[in-house]
Design an enzyme around this catalytic site. Sequence first.
Site, short mmCIF file in Angstrom:
data_model
loop_
_atom_site.label_atom_id
_atom_site.label_comp_id
_atom_site.label_asym_id
_atom_site.label_seq_id
_atom_site.Cartn_x
_atom_site.Cartn_y
_atom_site.Cartn_z
N ARG A 1 -23.88 -28.22 2.31
CA ARG A 1 -25.32 -27.96 2.40
C ARG A 1 -25.97 -28.77 3.54
NH1 ARG A 1 -27.98 -26.98 -3.08
NH2 ARG A 1 -26.26 -28.30 -3.67
N LYS B 1 -9.01 -27.77 -9.47
CA LYS B 1 -9.24 -27.95 -10.90
C LYS B 1 -10.60 -28.59 -11.11
CE LYS B 1 -7.92 -31.44 -13.09
NZ LYS B 1 -7.66 -32.83 -13.49
N ASP C 1 -2.69 -27.26 -9.05
CA ASP C 1 -2.37 -28.39 -9.92
C ASP C 1 -1.60 -29.31 -9.00
OD1 ASP C 1 -1.02 -30.29 -11.48
OD2 ASP C 1 -1.15 -29.00 -13.23
N HIS C 2 -2.27 -30.33 -8.47
CA HIS C 2 -1.64 -31.05 -7.34
C HIS C 2 -0.35 -31.76 -7.76
CE1 HIS C 2 -3.64 -34.63 -8.94
NE2 HIS C 2 -2.88 -35.36 -8.15
N GLU D 1 -2.67 -44.87 -15.68
CA GLU D 1 -3.42 -45.23 -14.46
C GLU D 1 -4.16 -46.53 -14.69
OE1 GLU D 1 -5.25 -41.58 -12.28
OE2 GLU D 1 -5.70 -41.35 -14.39
N HIS E 1 -1.64 -31.33 -15.68
CA HIS E 1 -0.52 -32.06 -15.07
C HIS E 1 0.63 -32.33 -16.05
CE1 HIS E 1 -3.44 -32.42 -11.99
NE2 HIS E 1 -4.02 -33.54 -12.40
N LYS F 1 -6.46 -44.04 -18.80
CA LYS F 1 -7.04 -44.80 -17.68
C LYS F 1 -7.18 -46.26 -18.10
CE LYS F 1 -9.36 -41.03 -15.36
NZ LYS F 1 -8.40 -40.81 -14.25
C1 BG6 Z 1 -6.71 -35.70 -11.27
C2 BG6 Z 1 -7.59 -36.22 -12.37
O1 BG6 Z 1 -6.41 -34.35 -11.46
O2 BG6 Z 1 -5.52 -36.46 -11.23
C3 BG6 Z 1 -7.87 -37.69 -12.20
O3 BG6 Z 1 -8.81 -35.49 -12.39
C4 BG6 Z 1 -6.58 -38.46 -12.04
O4 BG6 Z 1 -8.62 -38.20 -13.29
C5 BG6 Z 1 -5.70 -37.83 -10.97
O5 BG6 Z 1 -6.89 -39.79 -11.69
C6 BG6 Z 1 -4.35 -38.48 -10.91
O6 BG6 Z 1 -3.67 -37.99 -9.78
P1 BG6 Z 1 -2.60 -38.89 -9.03
O7 BG6 Z 1 -2.06 -37.99 -7.97
O8 BG6 Z 1 -3.32 -40.07 -8.52
O9 BG6 Z 1 -1.58 -39.26 -10.08
#
Ligand code: BG6
Length: 495
Positions: A46, A152, A181-182, A220, A244, A344
Amino acid sequence: KNIQPTVFVIFGGTGDLNARKLAPALYHLFMDGWLPEQFAIIGTGRTVLTDEAFRDRLLEGINQFSRSGKANADTWKAFSGHVVYQAADVQDAAAYEPFARRIQAYAKEWGTQPNVIYYLAVSPDFFPVIAQNISKSKLSADPERTRIVIEKPFGHDLESAKELNQLLGHIFTEQQIYRIDHYLGKETVQNIMAFRFANALFEPLWNRNYIDHVQISVTEQLGVGDRGGYYNGAGALRDMIQNHLLQLLCLVAMEPPVNFNADEIRNRKVDVLRAMRRFTPETVRESAVRGQYGAGWMEGKKVPGYREEVESKPPSNTETFAAVKFFVDNWRWQNVPFYLRTGKRMHRSASSITVQFKDVPHCVFPTETAESWQQNRLIISIQPEMSIRLQVQAKRPGLDMMLNTVDMVFDYKGTYSNEAPEAYETLLLDTMLGDQTLFMRGDQVEAAWDLIMPILNSWEGRASQSFPNYSADSWGPEVAEALIARDGYHWFTLP
Ligand code: BG6
């Protein structure tokens, strides 16, 4: 590889994801020669910005977040020549006209119609309107040449995921839709399939006769930080398990595919989700536990609890930790528990899959440790350590016949000299190649939502009385330990 001339249109161009992940990934693809000579990146947002100002932002992102550190001046100069910015209010269909004009200008300059990839790196509220406006402006008229990438979260629950699938389905063919979904792009995650299906060694053991249970753990250290706005409406089950962790489970549990075709692999994965045992309100209580972090100390610094961080009133009921025991009701996995946990503000950041094999039927040796003697374990470390280790029993050197557990280790660092690409490099390259193997198909997303809905409903219907129930820098709430201890196990962590 033959990559067609390509235009990327990045919605959310001025956002965090572009700065942290997409721009560094595209820059690396360029540096490593994976981008075609004729390519362009149109960032959009924007804010009104000049091309120069937009490029500066991307450079800052690359300098800060790229896996190879600061950008090289010459490479950046060559790369940034392909980057432009177009301000647009994405809710206004008329604002899409300049994209059409720019794409046509590239077509003319390059003497060929390029492929166009629309990347939606925006809040999910905007997915529908952007998709509709792309269609209204005829920007997706050529299904062979246009693709849409959806970040996502894909839906907030089963119903909204279905609605989004339907809406996208009216505009695009499934072959045009790339749901991210990375985790699937991570090197170590891609290797699960190679490991399972390119080695004759493990597959005969890969079933209920030899495997006792499986653990999938993604912990994490980070807290929710400044993502509270999104996270407080999501929680760990939606944010991590629905996508994931269940995808990791599918890779461990799927049947061997007959080939490496995208749909063949996605069929085998969705088979797993469909076979998973459904929860009832009673079994949710036995099989799923949740947690929320309180304040604590991490690496010598005091960190606030979740409720302080999101400043919610009344106090938030959102879980920042979830652990669930799943079963896959098919021949291969009958009664083998799959324990998944994620949280987390945990003691350590580590993602791993532990496959615990059954004990030998009769053991004639004395061992070093009397209690909880686990003979064979396969540990797939996804991050930060990238390794696969097989734990076996061996005779300890000495005059007595005493066994102990030793590791046979394959680690990436010691084996390969080249650095692993980031997940987004792989995924962006695949969108250019038109390879959907590592992307979520519509039915997969829905099957995963369908599975977890009873847990979501139960948790949302019943506020936790015990939150916060774990402190920062711990291994999660006691209920998570109890969940697995009831079956005689512990959560496994690498030393
Ligand atoms: C994301 C979540 O999809 O994945 C985050 O929304 C999370 O909350 C993250 O921290 C973790 O990804 P990675 O690649 O750091 O393990």
